[in-house]
Design an enzyme around this catalytic site. Structure first.
Site, PDB file in Angstrom:
ATOM      1  N   CYS A 142       0.829  -1.210   0.000  1.00 45.86           N
ATOM      2  CA  CYS A 142       0.000   0.000   0.000  1.00 45.86           C
ATOM      3  C   CYS A 142       0.867   1.265   0.000  1.00 45.86           C
ATOM      4  O   CYS A 142       1.589   1.501  -0.947  1.00 45.86           O
ATOM      5  CB  CYS A 142      -0.993  -0.023   1.157  1.00 45.86           C
ATOM      6  SG  CYS A 142      -2.347   1.168   0.921  1.00 45.86           S
ATOM      7  N   SER A 192      -7.688   0.195   0.450  1.00 45.30           N
ATOM      8  CA  SER A 192      -8.119   1.219   1.400  1.00 45.30           C
ATOM      9  C   SER A 192      -7.111   2.358   1.337  1.00 45.30           C
ATOM     10  O   SER A 192      -6.125   2.371   2.063  1.00 45.30           O
ATOM     11  CB  SER A 192      -8.198   0.629   2.817  1.00 45.30           C
ATOM     12  OG  SER A 192      -8.577   1.611   3.751  1.00 45.30           O
ATOM     13  N   HIS A 235      -4.339  -4.621  -0.180  1.00 44.83           N
ATOM     14  CA  HIS A 235      -4.099  -5.173   1.161  1.00 44.83           C
ATOM     15  C   HIS A 235      -4.517  -6.633   1.212  1.00 44.83           C
ATOM     16  O   HIS A 235      -5.466  -6.994   1.913  1.00 44.83           O
ATOM     17  CB  HIS A 235      -4.874  -4.380   2.208  1.00 44.83           C
ATOM     18  CG  HIS A 235      -4.240  -3.101   2.618  1.00 44.83           C
ATOM     19  ND1 HIS A 235      -3.104  -3.041   3.398  1.00 44.83           N
ATOM     20  CD2 HIS A 235      -4.584  -1.811   2.353  1.00 44.83           C
ATOM     21  CE1 HIS A 235      -2.777  -1.767   3.614  1.00 44.83           C
ATOM     22  NE2 HIS A 235      -3.660  -1.002   2.996  1.00 44.83           N
ATOM     23  N   GLU A 237      -3.266  -8.850   2.801  1.00 47.01           N
ATOM     24  CA  GLU A 237      -3.029  -9.375   4.150  1.00 47.01           C
ATOM     25  C   GLU A 237      -4.193  -9.097   5.097  1.00 47.01           C
ATOM     26  O   GLU A 237      -4.228  -9.635   6.213  1.00 47.01           O
ATOM     27  CB  GLU A 237      -1.742  -8.776   4.731  1.00 47.01           C
ATOM     28  CG  GLU A 237      -1.866  -7.389   5.324  1.00 47.01           C
ATOM     29  CD  GLU A 237      -1.910  -6.263   4.301  1.00 47.01           C
ATOM     30  OE1 GLU A 237      -1.946  -5.088   4.711  1.00 47.01           O
ATOM     31  OE2 GLU A 237      -1.901  -6.558   3.083  1.00 47.01           O
ATOM     32  N   ARG A 249     -14.990   2.888  12.413  1.00 43.14           N
ATOM     33  CA  ARG A 249     -14.166   3.913  13.067  1.00 43.14           C
ATOM     34  C   ARG A 249     -14.431   5.284  12.469  1.00 43.14           C
ATOM     35  O   ARG A 249     -14.685   6.259  13.189  1.00 43.14           O
ATOM     36  CB  ARG A 249     -12.694   3.541  12.924  1.00 43.14           C
ATOM     37  CG  ARG A 249     -11.701   4.561  13.474  1.00 43.14           C
ATOM     38  CD  ARG A 249     -10.337   4.352  12.838  1.00 43.14           C
ATOM     39  NE  ARG A 249     -10.369   4.585  11.395  1.00 43.14           N
ATOM     40  CZ  ARG A 249      -9.446   4.121  10.545  1.00 43.14           C
ATOM     41  NH1 ARG A 249      -8.448   3.375  10.983  1.00 43.14           N
ATOM     42  NH2 ARG A 249      -9.539   4.403   9.253  1.00 43.14           N
TER      43      ARG A 249
END
Length: 301
Positions: A142, A192, A235, A237, A249
């Site tokens: 990222c 993201s 991502h 992972e 959040r």
């Protein structure tokens, strides 16, 4: 095969519950084979979650790995207990005279800043320069991938009008590349991020090869220096609920955040996420470790 981590690392209990084979240094030292030395430069504020995500994937291989966790000396991490860093992490200064088989540079929530505005940029540049001669292969993730592409090849990043947020379909661009061994021609990966690198800039650099791209999410996988450098803009992972936690959040902070695309069942945040990237995430990390680290590294570093 096992990964070697400190017996008191909190992620150890998480991994053991998931049947990921972990081993103490004492037990490993009684075996005759050499473990691969893997450094993880963890730039994420959620350090313990990121540890578990990465160890889960690299631990799911037939290789013994000696993992070293690194943090930035020039940056104060407010979101992690300092005793955790003191107990389990080293700085670049601690390891700069060593060599490593592999290095993972994670993402970081600093992408809206220019690279030069990041408070640890000078230290990160020293680490990336070090990796060119002291690491067999480096996997950048990222923002870490954006930073690596910029530092090594001058590839810029661009701001997005809206956050790239969700799980997106990608197409393999190059066949018969070891990193993509076993990949389907179409596969999914989470993204993201608020910035992007562009395909046109990647293709202008002859030392880089674009391996996987998405019509919606853009560049995902890039390789350079015949595998000594690997860049993953997504991502792979991420755990099942990572995007959910990020969404909740930001929503709870009152931020203008869209529901992550192609993630919740029926695109309803009240329903559970659909995991469509796990198998290819495991393939990505195992292929990197096998073909670009294990197969290429010398027995004596």
């Amino acid at each position: 095969m096992p990964i070697i981590i400190d017996k008191d690392l909190p992620a150890r209990k998480v991994l053991q519950k998931e049947n990921i084979f972990v081993m103490t240094k004492e037990r490993a030292e009684t075996q005759d084979i050499r473990a691969l030395k893997i450094a993880i430069l963890n730039l994420m504020p959620t350090k313990q979650e990121t540890e578990a995500q990465l160890l889960r994937l690299i631990g799911n291989t037939p290789l013994q790995l000696d993992v070293h966790l690194l943090h930035m000396e020039s940056h104060f991490s407010r979101n992690v207990a300092q005793d955790h860093l003191m107990s389990f992490y080293k700085t670049f200064r601690d390891i700069e005279n060593e060599k490593f088989d592999g290095l993972i540079i994670t993402g970081a929530p600093v992408e809206t800043l220019s690279f030069e505005e990041v408070d640890y940029w000078e230290e990160l540049k020293r680490i990336m320069e070090y990796s060119k001669t002291n690491v067999t292969s480096t996997l950048h993730i990222c923002w870490g991938a954006q930073a690596g592409l910029y530092y090594h090849y001058g590839v810029p990043k661009y701001p997005l009008k809206e956050k790239m947020f969700g799980v997106f379909e990608h197409e393999v661009c190059e066949q018969h590349v070891k990193l993509l061994q076993g990949f389907d021609e179409l596969f999914f990966a989470p993204h993201s991020r608020h910035t992007e690198v562009r395909e046109s800039d990647i293709r202008e650099v002859t030392e880089l090869t674009l391996l996987a791209n998405s019509e919606e999410a853009g560049v995902h996988l890039v390789i350079g220096q015949e595998g000594r450098q690997v860049f993953a803009l997504g991502h792979s992972e991420y755990s099942c609920d990572t995007l959910k936690q990020e969404y909740e959040r930001d929503r709870d902070k009152g931020l203008n955040i869209d529901v992550p695309k192609n993630y919740f069942k029926h695109n309803n945040p009240d329903e559970k996420p659909l995991v469509r990237w796990r198998s290819h995430g495991n393939l990505l990390f195992s292929n990197w470790l096998n073909y670009y680290v294990y197969q290429e590294t010398p027995y004596i570093l």
